[in-house]
Write an enzyme that holds these catalytic residues in place. Structure first.
Site, PDB file in Angstrom:
ATOM      1  N   ARG A  19     -35.521  -3.906 -39.529  1.00  0.00           N
ATOM      2  CA  ARG A  19     -36.098  -3.221 -40.181  1.00  0.00           C
ATOM      3  C   ARG A  19     -36.821  -2.493 -38.658  1.00  0.00           C
ATOM      4  O   ARG A  19     -37.227  -1.475 -39.479  1.00  0.00           O
ATOM      5  CB  ARG A  19     -36.672  -4.943 -40.361  1.00  0.00           C
ATOM      6  CG  ARG A  19     -36.374  -4.987 -41.096  1.00  0.00           C
ATOM      7  CD  ARG A  19     -37.078  -6.668 -42.371  1.00  0.00           C
ATOM      8  NE  ARG A  19     -36.917  -7.351 -42.903  1.00  0.00           N
ATOM      9  CZ  ARG A  19     -36.022  -8.957 -42.489  1.00  0.00           C
ATOM     10  NH1 ARG A  19     -35.920  -8.883 -41.253  1.00  0.00           N
ATOM     11  NH2 ARG A  19     -35.641  -9.236 -43.551  1.00  0.00           N
ATOM     12  N   ILE A  20     -37.457  -3.253 -37.962  1.00  0.00           N
ATOM     13  CA  ILE A  20     -38.848  -1.993 -37.030  1.00  0.00           C
ATOM     14  C   ILE A  20     -38.372  -1.319 -36.618  1.00  0.00           C
ATOM     15  O   ILE A  20     -38.778   0.117 -36.682  1.00  0.00           O
ATOM     16  CB  ILE A  20     -38.876  -3.540 -35.832  1.00  0.00           C
ATOM     17  CG1 ILE A  20     -40.011  -4.752 -36.815  1.00  0.00           C
ATOM     18  CG2 ILE A  20     -40.578  -2.501 -35.560  1.00  0.00           C
ATOM     19  CD1 ILE A  20     -40.392  -5.881 -36.055  1.00  0.00           C
TER      20      ILE A  20
ATOM     21  N   GLY B 239     -48.138  -6.377 -31.104  1.00  0.00           N
ATOM     22  CA  GLY B 239     -48.019  -5.251 -32.153  1.00  0.00           C
ATOM     23  C   GLY B 239     -47.912  -5.432 -34.552  1.00  0.00           C
ATOM     24  O   GLY B 239     -47.545  -4.968 -34.764  1.00  0.00           O
TER      25      GLY B 239
ATOM     26  N   PHE C 266     -31.082  -1.698 -34.667  1.00  0.00           N
ATOM     27  CA  PHE C 266     -31.974  -1.850 -35.770  1.00  0.00           C
ATOM     28  C   PHE C 266     -31.697  -2.206 -36.765  1.00  0.00           C
ATOM     29  O   PHE C 266     -31.224  -1.995 -38.199  1.00  0.00           O
ATOM     30  CB  PHE C 266     -30.714   0.113 -35.608  1.00  0.00           C
ATOM     31  CG  PHE C 266     -30.472   0.801 -36.756  1.00  0.00           C
ATOM     32  CD1 PHE C 266     -31.935   1.928 -35.940  1.00  0.00           C
ATOM     33  CD2 PHE C 266     -30.753   1.246 -38.560  1.00  0.00           C
ATOM     34  CE1 PHE C 266     -32.001   3.090 -37.003  1.00  0.00           C
ATOM     35  CE2 PHE C 266     -30.575   2.392 -38.604  1.00  0.00           C
ATOM     36  CZ  PHE C 266     -32.041   3.683 -37.944  1.00  0.00           C
TER      37      PHE C 266
ATOM     38  N   HIS D 155     -49.688  -7.631 -26.587  1.00  0.00           N
ATOM     39  CA  HIS D 155     -48.904  -8.611 -27.901  1.00  0.00           C
ATOM     40  C   HIS D 155     -49.975  -7.490 -29.025  1.00  0.00           C
ATOM     41  O   HIS D 155     -49.429  -8.601 -29.116  1.00  0.00           O
ATOM     42  CB  HIS D 155     -48.757  -9.565 -27.029  1.00  0.00           C
ATOM     43  CG  HIS D 155     -47.202 -10.005 -27.893  1.00  0.00           C
ATOM     44  ND1 HIS D 155     -46.685 -11.117 -27.601  1.00  0.00           N
ATOM     45  CD2 HIS D 155     -46.899  -9.535 -29.386  1.00  0.00           C
ATOM     46  CE1 HIS D 155     -45.088 -11.035 -28.591  1.00  0.00           C
ATOM     47  NE2 HIS D 155     -45.638 -10.133 -29.587  1.00  0.00           N
TER      48      HIS D 155
ATOM     49  N   GLU E 169     -45.560 -13.597 -20.679  1.00  0.00           N
ATOM     50  CA  GLU E 169     -47.284 -13.732 -20.918  1.00  0.00           C
ATOM     51  C   GLU E 169     -48.472 -14.875 -20.582  1.00  0.00           C
ATOM     52  O   GLU E 169     -47.521 -16.106 -21.378  1.00  0.00           O
ATOM     53  CB  GLU E 169     -46.982 -13.137 -22.861  1.00  0.00           C
ATOM     54  CG  GLU E 169     -46.323 -12.302 -22.506  1.00  0.00           C
ATOM     55  CD  GLU E 169     -46.106 -11.753 -24.034  1.00  0.00           C
ATOM     56  OE1 GLU E 169     -46.265 -12.360 -24.989  1.00  0.00           O
ATOM     57  OE2 GLU E 169     -45.392 -10.481 -24.556  1.00  0.00           O
TER      58      GLU E 169
ATOM     59  N   ARG F 167     -39.930  -7.987 -26.991  1.00  0.00           N
ATOM     60  CA  ARG F 167     -39.789  -8.970 -26.059  1.00  0.00           C
ATOM     61  C   ARG F 167     -39.774  -9.551 -24.721  1.00  0.00           C
ATOM     62  O   ARG F 167     -38.771  -8.311 -24.646  1.00  0.00           O
ATOM     63  CB  ARG F 167     -39.100 -10.475 -26.779  1.00  0.00           C
ATOM     64  CG  ARG F 167     -38.681 -11.101 -27.714  1.00  0.00           C
ATOM     65  CD  ARG F 167     -40.809 -11.727 -27.723  1.00  0.00           C
ATOM     66  NE  ARG F 167     -40.672 -12.896 -28.794  1.00  0.00           N
ATOM     67  CZ  ARG F 167     -41.528 -12.352 -29.737  1.00  0.00           C
ATOM     68  NH1 ARG F 167     -42.199 -11.511 -30.130  1.00  0.00           N
ATOM     69  NH2 ARG F 167     -41.893 -13.220 -30.868  1.00  0.00           N
TER      70      ARG F 167
HETATM   71  C1  DGY Z   1     -43.564 -11.450 -33.849  1.00  0.00           C
HETATM   72  O1  DGY Z   1     -43.834 -11.874 -34.991  1.00  0.00           O
HETATM   73  O2  DGY Z   1     -42.717 -12.141 -33.570  1.00  0.00           O
HETATM   74  C2  DGY Z   1     -44.760 -11.172 -32.310  1.00  0.00           C
HETATM   75  O3  DGY Z   1     -43.791 -10.780 -32.313  1.00  0.00           O
HETATM   76  C3  DGY Z   1     -45.539 -12.808 -32.878  1.00  0.00           C
HETATM   77  O4  DGY Z   1     -44.855 -13.505 -32.149  1.00  0.00           O
END
Ligand code: DGY
Length: 324
Positions: free
Chosen positions: A159-160, A292, A157, A290, A272, A243
């Site tokens: 920021r994201i 995001g 929990f 990937h 990856e 990850r």
């Molecule tokens: C991050 O900022 O961790 C993204 O996944 C790219 O590495």
């Protein structure tokens, strides 16, 4: 800065950021944008004052063993830095910085996109239309699962995780529960309509959707393993934008093949860019490369954060996002 430090940017970055780097530093760019191997990275550590890597660059402890290292700072382009052996860098007196904060919303948006798309079978639907196989509307065609009002379980929990909770609770009336290693103030959690639980298992057992937002590497490697997948509801969906190594990918493939869980939405993978064939053939997973933080605004902001960190370092100030 007395003399412009020599810096190496390991991949292509947004043009506006490369321009600033070229103005401020003696900068070398990887114009072919191919991933650098261990030998190239070892050479970079010998030849440049700063190396600016990304998640595609592996910097294990062995790379820091060399005696002739010139690099004083690794200005990572990304918030996650489990591709760098931080302890080894620190032991060599090399500073490491990352780019927190600027990719929160976009990463939560990708998690939300995966959650919606996998619940509503958007990937399968798109493949059907593109292949010319769609036979027309019918009441039983490609039935998904409802999102609104369901329970979201968040692991991590930060920021994201909070941004994901906000989207799901306020946008989709979802009940949100989460696991976080440290205690989150109850009032803070309730700002996101979320409630902390004591164990990962409790969250997995309660959730219709599980979204991973913890760092990779270390203790979090294979946090979601066969035992924990078995704790999830059989109708649950697993979303990973954190990850790849947070999930035991083989265990997940088995769980998806056997129907232990309903499906998964993945933006990150264990090795990856290699995604196992067994995963790629499954219809109950939605796979993204990937993406995001992949928006114009965010990638530029990430690059500018690296510029700030490296500039501060070479001007003798504390880099704002120093992690080692
Ligand atoms: C991050 O900022 O961790 C993204 O996944 C790219 O590495």
């Amino acid at each position: 800065m007395a003399q412009n430090p020599r810096i190496l940017v390991t991949r292509r970055w947004p043009e506006a950021v490369e321009r600033v780097l070229a103005e401020r530093f003696d900068a070398s760019f990887n114009v072919s944008d191919t991933a650098m191997d261990a030998a190239a990275l070892a050479e970079a550590l010998r030849s440049f004052d700063a190396v600016l890597p990304t998640v595609s660059d592996r910097l294990p402890a062995s790379l820091f063993d060399a005696t002739d290292i010139r690099t004083k700072i690794l200005g990572n382009f990304g918030v996650g830095y489990n591709h760098i052996d931080i302890a080894a860098a620190r032991a060599r007196g090399i500073a490491v910085t990352n780019t927190p904060g600027v990719l929160t919303d976009c990463t939560a948006d990708i998690a939300m996109s995966l959650l919606l798309a996998v619940a509503r079978r958007a990937g399968e639907g798109e493949r059907e239309v593109r292949s010319g196989q769609w036979a027309g509307w019918r009441p039983t065609h490609m039935i998904g699962t409802k999102v609104t009002g369901k329970t979201l379980g968040i692991i991590g929990f930060g920021r994201i995780g909070k941004a994901m909770a906000k989207r799901c609770h306020f946008g989709f009336d979802m009940d949100v529960v989460f696991y976080n290693r440290s205690k989150i103030d109850t009032a803070e959690a309730s700002r996101y309509g979320a409630r902390q639980m004591d164990t990962v298992e409790e969250v997995l057992a309660a959730a219709d959707f599980v979204s991973l937002h913890c760092p990779g590497g270390g203790e979090n490697r294979h946090l979601i393993n066969a035992q924990r997948l078995a704790v999830m509801k059989p109708q649950a969906l697993l979303i990973n934008t954190a990850r790849g190594d947070v999930i035991d990918e083989n265990a997940l493939i088995e769980a998806l093949e056997n129907g232990t869980i309903r499906g998964a939405g993945l933006d990150v993978f264990e090795a990856e860019p290699n995604v196992p064939e067994r995963l790629r053939v499954l219809d109950n997973v939605l796979l993204l490369p990937h993406l995001g933080s992949a928006t114009e605004e965010t990638r530029t902001a990430m690059g500018m954060k690296v510029v700030e960190n490296v500039t501060a370092f070479f001007e003798g100030r504390q880099p704002p996002d120093r992690v080692a």
